[in-house]
Motif scaffolding. Structure first.
Motif, PDB file in Angstrom:
ATOM      1  N   ILE A   1       0.838  -1.204   0.000  1.00 58.40           N
ATOM      2  CA  ILE A   1       0.000   0.000   0.000  1.00 58.40           C
ATOM      3  C   ILE A   1       0.873   1.255   0.000  1.00 58.40           C
ATOM      4  O   ILE A   1       0.579   2.237  -0.685  1.00 58.40           O
ATOM      5  CB  ILE A   1      -0.947  -0.018   1.215  1.00 58.40           C
ATOM      6  CG1 ILE A   1      -2.021  -1.108   1.020  1.00 58.40           C
ATOM      7  CG2 ILE A   1      -1.594   1.349   1.438  1.00 58.40           C
ATOM      8  CD1 ILE A   1      -2.825  -1.411   2.265  1.00 58.40           C
TER       9      ILE A   1
ATOM     10  N   GLN B   1      -2.927   3.340  -4.341  1.00 62.11           N
ATOM     11  CA  GLN B   1      -4.215   3.046  -4.983  1.00 62.11           C
ATOM     12  C   GLN B   1      -4.433   1.545  -5.157  1.00 62.11           C
ATOM     13  O   GLN B   1      -5.345   1.130  -5.886  1.00 62.11           O
ATOM     14  CB  GLN B   1      -4.278   3.726  -6.352  1.00 62.11           C
ATOM     15  CG  GLN B   1      -4.180   5.247  -6.298  1.00 62.11           C
ATOM     16  CD  GLN B   1      -5.319   5.874  -5.518  1.00 62.11           C
ATOM     17  OE1 GLN B   1      -5.135   6.294  -4.384  1.00 62.11           O
ATOM     18  NE2 GLN B   1      -6.488   5.918  -6.124  1.00 62.11           N
TER      19      GLN B   1
ATOM     20  N   THR C   1      -6.033  -1.385  -4.553  1.00 63.15           N
ATOM     21  CA  THR C   1      -7.256  -1.870  -3.901  1.00 63.15           C
ATOM     22  C   THR C   1      -7.103  -3.308  -3.413  1.00 63.15           C
ATOM     23  O   THR C   1      -7.655  -3.678  -2.370  1.00 63.15           O
ATOM     24  CB  THR C   1      -8.445  -1.776  -4.860  1.00 63.15           C
ATOM     25  OG1 THR C   1      -8.151  -2.508  -6.055  1.00 63.15           O
ATOM     26  CG2 THR C   1      -8.746  -0.332  -5.217  1.00 63.15           C
TER      27      THR C   1
ATOM     28  N   TYR D   1      -5.393  -3.373   0.005  1.00 61.56           N
ATOM     29  CA  TYR D   1      -6.339  -2.934   1.046  1.00 61.56           C
ATOM     30  C   TYR D   1      -7.356  -4.041   1.342  1.00 61.56           C
ATOM     31  O   TYR D   1      -7.689  -4.316   2.504  1.00 61.56           O
ATOM     32  CB  TYR D   1      -7.093  -1.680   0.602  1.00 61.56           C
ATOM     33  CG  TYR D   1      -6.336  -0.383   0.780  1.00 61.56           C
ATOM     34  CD1 TYR D   1      -6.081   0.131   2.053  1.00 61.56           C
ATOM     35  CD2 TYR D   1      -5.895   0.342  -0.316  1.00 61.56           C
ATOM     36  CE1 TYR D   1      -5.394   1.333   2.215  1.00 61.56           C
ATOM     37  CE2 TYR D   1      -5.206   1.544  -0.173  1.00 61.56           C
ATOM     38  CZ  TYR D   1      -4.959   2.036   1.095  1.00 61.56           C
ATOM     39  OH  TYR D   1      -4.280   3.222   1.255  1.00 61.56           O
TER      40      TYR D   1
ATOM     41  N   GLN E   1     -12.413  -0.015   7.792  1.00 67.11           N
ATOM     42  CA  GLN E   1     -11.726   1.151   7.224  1.00 67.11           C
ATOM     43  C   GLN E   1     -11.017   0.788   5.915  1.00 67.11           C
ATOM     44  O   GLN E   1     -11.031   1.562   4.956  1.00 67.11           O
ATOM     45  CB  GLN E   1     -10.717   1.700   8.235  1.00 67.11           C
ATOM     46  CG  GLN E   1     -11.352   2.381   9.445  1.00 67.11           C
ATOM     47  CD  GLN E   1     -10.333   2.763  10.508  1.00 67.11           C
ATOM     48  OE1 GLN E   1      -9.131   2.508  10.358  1.00 67.11           O
ATOM     49  NE2 GLN E   1     -10.797   3.374  11.594  1.00 67.11           N
ATOM     50  N   ASP E   2     -10.402  -0.405   5.871  1.00 70.61           N
ATOM     51  CA  ASP E   2      -9.740  -0.841   4.637  1.00 70.61           C
ATOM     52  C   ASP E   2     -10.758  -1.037   3.510  1.00 70.61           C
ATOM     53  O   ASP E   2     -10.518  -0.642   2.364  1.00 70.61           O
ATOM     54  CB  ASP E   2      -8.951  -2.133   4.873  1.00 70.61           C
ATOM     55  CG  ASP E   2      -7.557  -1.867   5.424  1.00 70.61           C
ATOM     56  OD1 ASP E   2      -7.074  -0.728   5.295  1.00 70.61           O
ATOM     57  OD2 ASP E   2      -6.938  -2.798   5.976  1.00 70.61           O
TER      58      ASP E   2
ATOM     59  N   ASP F   1     -13.649   0.409   3.294  1.00 70.25           N
ATOM     60  CA  ASP F   1     -14.114   1.756   2.929  1.00 70.25           C
ATOM     61  C   ASP F   1     -13.159   2.403   1.927  1.00 70.25           C
ATOM     62  O   ASP F   1     -13.588   3.058   0.965  1.00 70.25           O
ATOM     63  CB  ASP F   1     -14.203   2.648   4.182  1.00 70.25           C
ATOM     64  CG  ASP F   1     -15.367   2.277   5.095  1.00 70.25           C
ATOM     65  OD1 ASP F   1     -16.268   1.549   4.625  1.00 70.25           O
ATOM     66  OD2 ASP F   1     -15.362   2.701   6.264  1.00 70.25           O
ATOM     67  N   THR F   2     -11.861   2.224   2.170  1.00 66.40           N
ATOM     68  CA  THR F   2     -10.857   2.814   1.270  1.00 66.40           C
ATOM     69  C   THR F   2     -10.970   2.224  -0.131  1.00 66.40           C
ATOM     70  O   THR F   2     -10.866   2.950  -1.133  1.00 66.40           O
ATOM     71  CB  THR F   2      -9.440   2.576   1.831  1.00 66.40           C
ATOM     72  OG1 THR F   2      -9.349   3.144   3.142  1.00 66.40           O
ATOM     73  CG2 THR F   2      -8.392   3.213   0.937  1.00 66.40           C
TER      74      THR F   2
ATOM     75  N   LYS G   1     -13.861   3.742  -1.813  1.00 68.57           N
ATOM     76  CA  LYS G   1     -13.580   5.135  -2.166  1.00 68.57           C
ATOM     77  C   LYS G   1     -12.746   5.205  -3.444  1.00 68.57           C
ATOM     78  O   LYS G   1     -12.991   6.052  -4.321  1.00 68.57           O
ATOM     79  CB  LYS G   1     -12.843   5.819  -1.014  1.00 68.57           C
ATOM     80  CG  LYS G   1     -12.585   7.299  -1.228  1.00 68.57           C
ATOM     81  CD  LYS G   1     -11.922   7.914  -0.007  1.00 68.57           C
ATOM     82  CE  LYS G   1     -11.654   9.413  -0.215  1.00 68.57           C
ATOM     83  NZ  LYS G   1     -10.994  10.017   0.982  1.00 68.57           N
ATOM     84  N   ILE G   2     -11.755   4.317  -3.551  1.00 64.31           N
ATOM     85  CA  ILE G   2     -10.912   4.282  -4.757  1.00 64.31           C
ATOM     86  C   ILE G   2     -11.694   3.763  -5.949  1.00 64.31           C
ATOM     87  O   ILE G   2     -11.603   4.300  -7.064  1.00 64.31           O
ATOM     88  CB  ILE G   2      -9.668   3.404  -4.510  1.00 64.31           C
ATOM     89  CG1 ILE G   2      -8.781   4.009  -3.417  1.00 64.31           C
ATOM     90  CG2 ILE G   2      -8.848   3.230  -5.803  1.00 64.31           C
ATOM     91  CD1 ILE G   2      -7.665   3.096  -2.949  1.00 64.31           C
TER      92      ILE G   2
END
Length: 683
Positions: free
Chosen positions: A440, A445, A447, A450, A468-469, A471-472, A475-476
């Motif tokens: 990471i 970026q 994914t 993550y 949280q991971d 969610d990231t 988001k990406i």
């Protein structure tokens, strides 16, 4: 024992074997300080004087033949002496310092093809000499093939000639062909036994597994079926071995020289290739920038200096076909490139990628290995082979390759990612977490990194960090269905069922054929009492894949929870049609039968589950419930005790206490009805 001498001067140091046929000793010759030998004692079945006279003559003749063989070939155990003592026959043989092949053929660790070919070739060369003297070994098996410590060569020991002649007892039933068992020994009986050794080596089977292998026969031909789907063997080598172990000796190789000739033809192709490789001075330096598993389509290509326009065109066509998803076509093009230039490392690399996509991980690994051989500095070849090893379940080898790739290119985020996956499989969670985080850091970026770190965090009960991971990832890439699904799983574990429902639904909206999302959403609907919605989800799965066993089991659990026991039985029965050894289906169907009052059918299902898996705690518990109802007090106590022991071993404290409570009730009372319901496998 140490003070006892055989033939007046062989001091017994150790008893190596004490069997029905006689004994085998490690001895020291008192007349030759420090010299060790093997002495085999053979006990005749008859002490009749006439029989002993015949045996003495036969024994002397056999000893003379074995003595000649030992002098002829240094890989045949030498005969030192022979004698008779108290109507017992003894042979003194050379002691070979080394390890038997049994220490190389280890369960679950198959030998490589080249290793097996070497074993076959070395032993066949010995058999050529043995058979030319009119002798037959009769007892070829891994224990009788020693890798000599001094030169690492294979030596053939323990000829069965004396055993069968003197004791009339054959050895080596596991490796022995039918005609030998029936007393119709042939020269190619040795070839059959050696073929079985080769199969054991390719499968990673110890001696005690060979009997099971011999029972796996083709129903039409009766021939041994030894090649499993997960065993990739060169077709030509497999053909040679199949002919070595043909059931009918007339259809088998007749002479060891014939097998050797075919093996040489097989290896000559590889040797010719190596000679061509050695003539080339330039290696093609190139690298894959991209991750097979991550699905990165773009390659940063560094084409080798083209030998011809045709080669360059073929190579580019292969790349184009790969990027378009036509992996079979890409393989064909790269085959042509390699044919034109056998040293094209990049073509091997790309063809390996295509094979990986086709699920042929053995070939993908082989191509990556060839690319490494041609260019040891190609980090991406190590990286690609690491992924192939991972798919083959060889995680330690994969980790070694990823580590080498990182040494060659410390900025390759995908190498850290791949190593993290392999480390996670080996439960090295701390190291895996570090690799995902490093991937990471190098590629923010990423994914995939993550996503996998989130899954690992959930496994370690770091659920908020896991969310949280996920969610990231979302988001990406808001269209990543897997991130919604994984976040839904985590929310479901946190008892956030309605939030989980939304995540599963989002995953399904992105991917309408996401079976796992339907399955888990159905389970949540069922838990919430939404009977119709849950049923619809399970039904949808079975429309997508009518053979998805879990859908039948989960729908069965759902129907059971709403009192539809007949429907549950139908679902579990369908699951068992697809998998006759599914212990969950047997256990849960037993519960449904019990609810309908069919104790006999319930008992049969629980017993079947136990027969398949003797450590199935739930089945023991549930059969204990049945036996309690049948007033079989002792049988019920035994089942509850077994269940309690297994629950305790697995750390299932509540279930352990349930079983202990039932035991206490039965021991203190006259077997009343159990206080708890039978237990189901949730999923």
């Amino acid at each position: 024992m140490d003070s006892h001498f055989l033939d007046g001067h062989y001091r017994i140091l150790k008893v190596l074997n004490d069997g029905e046929k006689g004994k085998t000793y490690l001895v020291e010759d008192a007349n030759l300080a420090g010299s060790q030998f093997i002495v085999k004692q053979l006990s005749p079945r008859s002490s009749n004087p006439q029989s002993l006279t015949i045996l003495r003559s036969l024994f002397a003749s056999l000893a003379a033949s074995l003595d000649k063989l030992g002098q002829e070939h240094d890989k045949i155990q030498k005969l030192i002496a022979y004698f008779e003592e108290n109507e017992q026959f003894y042979i003194v043989q050379e002691f070979i310092s080394g390890n038997p092949l049994t220490e190389e053929i280890i369960q679950g660790q198959p030998l490589r093809e080249d290793q097996v070919i070497t074993v076959l070739s070395e032993i066949l060369e010995i058999l050529v000499i043995v058979h030319s003297y009119g002798a037959i070994h009769r007892d070829i098996k891994p224990a009788n093939i020693i890798r000599r410590e001094s030169d690492k060569k294979l030596v053939l020991v323990n000829f069965g000639t004396f055993n069968e002649a003197i004791t009339n007892i054959g050895d080596n039933i596991e490796y022995m062909p039918r005609e030998q068992v029936n007393g119709n020994l042939k020269y190619n009986s040795d070839i059959y036994a050696l073929g079985m050794v080769a199969i054991a080596a390719l499968r990673g089977l110890p001696a005690n597994e060979i009997s099971n292998l011999r029972s796996q026969k083709n129903k039409l031909t009766g021939e041994i079926v030894w090649r499993e789907k997960n065993i990739k063997v060169n077709k030509k080598l497999a053909k040679i071995i199949n002919r070595m172990v043909r059931l009918d000796y007339r259809k088998r190789y007749q002479y060891a020289t014939e097998v050797l000739d075919d093996l040489k033809k097989l290896t000559n192709v590889e040797q010719d290739q190596q000679k061509q490789d050695q003539k080339k001075l330039l290696l093609i330096l190139a690298g894959v920038v991209g991750c097979i598993t991550l699905g990165v389509g773009a390659w940063q290509l560094r084409l080798p200096k083209p030998v011809s326009d045709a080669q360059q065109k073929l190579y580019q066509e292969g790349v184009n076909k790969y990027q378009a998803g036509n992996y079979e076509g890409a393989v064909e093009d790269f085959n042509q490139v390699i044919k034109l230039d056998p040293q094209n490392a990049l073509a091997y690399n790309r063809r390996g990628d295509a094979y990986y996509r086709l699920g042929d991980y053995e070939q993908a690994q082989a191509d990556s290995s060839q690319a490494i051989l041609l260019n040891p500095e190609d980090a991406n070849a190590y990286f690609d082979r690491g992924f192939a090893f991972s798919e083959l379940g060889k995680y330690k080898e994969a980790i070694a390759d990823y580590t080498q790739a990182i040494k060659l290119n410390s900025k390759n985020a995908y190498a850290y990612y791949g190593r993290g996956l392999a480390l996670a499989q080996l439960k090295n969670n701390k190291a895996a977490m570090g690799d995902f985080s490093k991937a990471i850091a190098l590629k923010p970026q990423s994914t995939e990194a993550y996503l996998q770190r989130g899954i690992l965090r959930r496994r370690l009960r770091q659920r908020l960090e896991a969310i949280q991971d996920f969610d990231t990832v979302i988001k990406i890439n808001p269209s990543d269905a897997r991130a919604y699904y994984q976040r839904g799983l985590t929310q479901s574990i946190n008892q956030q069922k309605y939030v989980a429902l939304k995540d599963y639904t989002d995953a399904i909206n992105i991917n309408p054929k996401y079976i796992e999302a339907y399955l888990n959403r159905g389970d949540v609907y069922s838990d919430l009492g939404n009977q119709v919605e849950a049923t619809e989800d399970y039904n949808t799965i079975l429309k997508i894949d009518p053979k998805f066993i879990a859908a039948y089991i989960h729908r069965g659990i759902h129907r059971f929870s709403f009192g539809n026991y007949k429907g549950a039985i139908e679902d579990y029965t369908e699951a068992l049609k697809l998998d006759t050894n599914n212990v969950v289906a047997y256990n849960n169907r037993g519960n449904a039968y019990l609810e309908l009052g069919n104790k006999k059918a319930a008992n049969q299902d629980y017993s079947r589950a136990i027969a398949i898996n003797a450590n199935n705690a739930l089945a023991y518990y549930n059969r204990g419930v049945i036996r309690t109802k049948q007033k079989n007090k002792q049988g019920a106590i035994a089942d509850f005790q077994k269940a309690a022991k297994l629950f305790k071993q697995r750390g299932e404290q509540d279930s352990y206490q349930d079983a202990q409570r039932e035991i206490a009730i039965l021991q203190n009372n006259s077997a009343p009805a159990p206080t708890t319901r039978p237990k189901s496998n949730n999923y």
